[in-house]
Design a protein around this motif. Structure first.
Motif, PDB file in Angstrom:
ATOM      1  N   LEU B  45       0.832  -1.203   0.000  1.00  0.00           N
ATOM      2  CA  LEU B  45       0.000   0.000   0.000  1.00  0.00           C
ATOM      3  C   LEU B  45       0.868   1.255   0.000  1.00  0.00           C
ATOM      4  CD1 LEU B  45      -2.759   1.344   0.128  1.00  0.00           C
ATOM      5  CD2 LEU B  45      -2.683   1.131   2.632  1.00  0.00           C
ATOM      6  N   GLY B  46       1.919   1.248   0.805  1.00  0.00           N
ATOM      7  CA  GLY B  46       2.832   2.391   0.853  1.00  0.00           C
ATOM      8  C   GLY B  46       3.486   2.641  -0.497  1.00  0.00           C
ATOM      9  N   LEU B  47       3.817   1.539  -1.164  1.00  0.00           N
ATOM     10  CA  LEU B  47       4.422   1.626  -2.488  1.00  0.00           C
ATOM     11  C   LEU B  47       3.459   2.265  -3.479  1.00  0.00           C
ATOM     12  CD1 LEU B  47       7.103   0.493  -3.654  1.00  0.00           C
ATOM     13  CD2 LEU B  47       5.785  -1.493  -4.431  1.00  0.00           C
ATOM     14  N   LEU B  48       2.213   1.777  -3.478  1.00  0.00           N
ATOM     15  CA  LEU B  48       1.217   2.248  -4.443  1.00  0.00           C
ATOM     16  C   LEU B  48       0.743   3.662  -4.131  1.00  0.00           C
ATOM     17  CD1 LEU B  48      -0.865  -1.019  -4.933  1.00  0.00           C
ATOM     18  CD2 LEU B  48       1.174  -0.222  -6.139  1.00  0.00           C
ATOM     19  N   ALA B  49       0.842   4.042  -2.856  1.00  0.00           N
ATOM     20  CA  ALA B  49       0.472   5.416  -2.500  1.00  0.00           C
ATOM     21  C   ALA B  49       1.493   6.397  -3.058  1.00  0.00           C
ATOM     22  CB  ALA B  49       0.372   5.549  -0.981  1.00  0.00           C
ATOM     23  N   THR B  50       2.712   5.937  -3.221  1.00  0.00           N
ATOM     24  CA  THR B  50       3.761   6.778  -3.799  1.00  0.00           C
ATOM     25  C   THR B  50       3.642   6.843  -5.308  1.00  0.00           C
ATOM     26  OG1 THR B  50       5.250   6.165  -2.015  1.00  0.00           O
ATOM     27  CG2 THR B  50       6.253   7.094  -4.004  1.00  0.00           C
ATOM     28  N   GLU B  51       3.277   5.692  -5.904  1.00  0.00           N
ATOM     29  CA  GLU B  51       3.290   5.597  -7.365  1.00  0.00           C
ATOM     30  C   GLU B  51       2.533   4.366  -7.833  1.00  0.00           C
ATOM     31  OE1 GLU B  51       6.837   5.703 -10.711  1.00  0.00           O
ATOM     32  OE2 GLU B  51       7.169   4.723  -8.804  1.00  0.00           O
ATOM     33  N   PRO B  52       1.549   4.533  -8.736  1.00  0.00           N
ATOM     34  CA  PRO B  52       0.877   3.367  -9.335  1.00  0.00           C
ATOM     35  C   PRO B  52       1.911   2.469 -10.005  1.00  0.00           C
ATOM     36  CG  PRO B  52      -0.345   5.368  -9.822  1.00  0.00           C
ATOM     37  CD  PRO B  52       0.956   5.801  -9.181  1.00  0.00           C
ATOM     38  N   THR B  53       1.767   1.155  -9.841  1.00  0.00           N
ATOM     39  CA  THR B  53       2.834   0.233 -10.216  1.00  0.00           C
ATOM     40  C   THR B  53       2.273  -1.048 -10.823  1.00  0.00           C
ATOM     41  OG1 THR B  53       4.004   1.040  -8.247  1.00  0.00           O
ATOM     42  CG2 THR B  53       4.891  -0.921  -9.317  1.00  0.00           C
ATOM     43  N   PRO B  54       2.840  -1.515 -11.947  1.00  0.00           N
ATOM     44  CA  PRO B  54       2.421  -2.799 -12.525  1.00  0.00           C
ATOM     45  C   PRO B  54       2.694  -3.946 -11.552  1.00  0.00           C
ATOM     46  CG  PRO B  54       3.724  -1.534 -14.103  1.00  0.00           C
ATOM     47  CD  PRO B  54       3.836  -0.828 -12.781  1.00  0.00           C
ATOM     48  N   ASP B  87      -3.194  -0.882 -18.467  1.00  0.00           N
ATOM     49  CA  ASP B  87      -2.094  -0.097 -19.041  1.00  0.00           C
ATOM     50  C   ASP B  87      -2.477   0.208 -20.495  1.00  0.00           C
ATOM     51  OD1 ASP B  87       0.173   0.731 -20.432  1.00  0.00           O
ATOM     52  OD2 ASP B  87       1.510  -0.367 -19.104  1.00  0.00           O
ATOM     53  N   PRO B  88      -2.614   1.495 -20.849  1.00  0.00           N
ATOM     54  CA  PRO B  88      -3.066   1.842 -22.206  1.00  0.00           C
ATOM     55  C   PRO B  88      -2.095   1.396 -23.298  1.00  0.00           C
ATOM     56  CG  PRO B  88      -2.337   3.795 -20.998  1.00  0.00           C
ATOM     57  CD  PRO B  88      -2.363   2.675 -20.010  1.00  0.00           C
ATOM     58  N   TYR B  89      -0.853   1.129 -22.930  1.00  0.00           N
ATOM     59  CA  TYR B  89       0.146   0.779 -23.958  1.00  0.00           C
ATOM     60  C   TYR B  89       0.405  -0.721 -24.079  1.00  0.00           C
ATOM     61  CZ  TYR B  89       0.983   5.745 -23.469  1.00  0.00           C
ATOM     62  OH  TYR B  89       0.814   7.094 -23.405  1.00  0.00           O
ATOM     63  N   ASP B  90      -0.070  -1.517 -23.106  1.00  0.00           N
ATOM     64  CA  ASP B  90       0.169  -2.963 -23.140  1.00  0.00           C
ATOM     65  C   ASP B  90      -0.977  -3.637 -22.410  1.00  0.00           C
ATOM     66  OD1 ASP B  90       0.964  -5.576 -22.862  1.00  0.00           O
ATOM     67  OD2 ASP B  90       3.075  -5.076 -22.542  1.00  0.00           O
ATOM     68  N   ARG B  91      -1.830  -4.311 -23.153  1.00  0.00           N
ATOM     69  CA  ARG B  91      -3.052  -4.846 -22.542  1.00  0.00           C
ATOM     70  C   ARG B  91      -2.791  -6.057 -21.651  1.00  0.00           C
ATOM     71  NH1 ARG B  91      -7.682  -5.471 -26.854  1.00  0.00           N
ATOM     72  NH2 ARG B  91      -5.967  -6.285 -28.123  1.00  0.00           N
TER      73      ARG B  91
END
Lengths: 147, 147
Positions: B45-54, B87-91
DNA sequence: TATTGTTATACTCTATAACTATA
DNA sequence: TATAGTTATAGAGTATAACAATA
C-alpha cells in the motif's frame, strides 16, 4: 509525546534506516535459505545455540504465541539440529537445545552475515564508537527489550 | 572479500544493528496491525500510494514471485484501498494504484511510525548528518538496490 | 516465441481455542 | 486452579509449475 521533525534531513535518515532494515532482513533470509532454513528457524536455532531454552521462553523472545514454537522446533528437530530435553525441576517444561550439528550450522550462519560487518570495517574506531552510542540511544528511547 | 573484524566494538555494533532491525520490524508490523493490515500489505500500500505500479514491478520491489502479488493486491482491493487499472500501452499489464481511501490509510500509517523519528530528534543536526553519511556508506557497500 | 498476470498446489508462519499432563 | 506444551483450525505469505491473453 509526538516529536515533530519533518525537516528533509530527518526524513532522509528515517528512510535510510528503513532501507537498512529491509536490506538486513533480506540478507538474513537469504543466508538462512543457503542452509535450507526459513528466517524464523534460523532465529530459533541461533537462540538455542547460545542457550538451551524452554518452549515458552522461545515464544516470548520471538514475540509470538507459544503454540507456534511447537512446529518450528518440530522441523528443526526432524533435521537433527535441535532436541527437546526434560526440565529436571518441572516435568511440564521441555527445554529445547541445539545439537552438535545445530551448533555448527548456527556458527556458519552467523559467520555468513557479512552485510553489517563489511561496511563497518571501513570506519575508524572513533566512528564506530559514535555509531554505537547513537544506536544505544535509539534503542533506549522506547519500549523495553525482552532479554 | 571477507572482512575480518571481530573486535568487541565491531561485534557490539553488529549486534546493535540487529536489535534496531528487529525493533523497527516489530513496530512496523504493529503499526500495520492497527490498520488491520499485515506487514506486507502495508508495504505494498505504501508503495502504491507513492506511485501506481504494474503487478510485476511490485514483485521486483518486494523481491518475491509475481504470483504472490495477485493475492496481496486482491485483499487490498477487496477493502477498497487499491484498484487495478489497465495499461493503455500494453493490454497484458495491470497497474495497481491506491484509491483515495488507500492514500489516507497510507499517510496515517506513515505518520504513526515514530520509532525512528523520535530518538532521532534528540540528535544535533551535525550528528544526524553523520548518521546519514554512515548509513549511505553501509547501503552503498553491497548489492544494488531495486529502485 | 516471449511476457504478463493469474490459477493451483504445497509448505511455513501466525493467532485462537481446546486439550493433556503436570504443578 | 493455574501453567507448559501440544493439537486443531483458519488465514496469510511464499515458491513452483502450468495456463490464457497479449505482445
Amino acid at each position: 509525546m509526538a516529536t515533530e521533525r519533518t525537516d528533509p534531513l530527518t526524513v532522509e535518515v528515517v528512510e535510510l534506516i528503513g532501507d537498512v532494515v529491509a536490506r538486513y532482513y533480506t540478507e538474513y533470509e537469504q543466508a538462512a535459505a543457503k542452509h535450507s532454513l526459513t528466517g524464523v528457524q534460523a532465529r530459533v536455532l541461533g537462540l538455542l545455540a547460545t542457550e538451551p531454552t524452554p518452549m515458552r521462553r522461545i515464544a516470548q523472545k520471538l514475540r509470538c504465541e507459544p503454540s507456534n514454537i511447537t512446529g518450528i522446533v518440530d522441523r528443526l528437530e526432524a533435521r537433527g539440529l535441535v532436541e527437546r530435553r526434560p526440565d529436571p525441576y518441572d516435568r511440564r517444561v521441555k527445554i529445547a537445545a541445539a545439537t552438535e550439528e545445530g551448533m555448527g550450522t548456527a556458527r556458519r550462519l552467523r559467520e555468513s552475515l557479512d552485510f553489517a560487518r563489511e561496511p563497518l570495517a571501513q570506519l575508524t574506531d572513533e566512528e564506530r564508537r559514535g555509531l554505537r552510542d547513537l544506536l544505544r540511544r535509539m534503542l533506549g528511547a522506547g519500549a523495553p527489550a525482552v532479554p
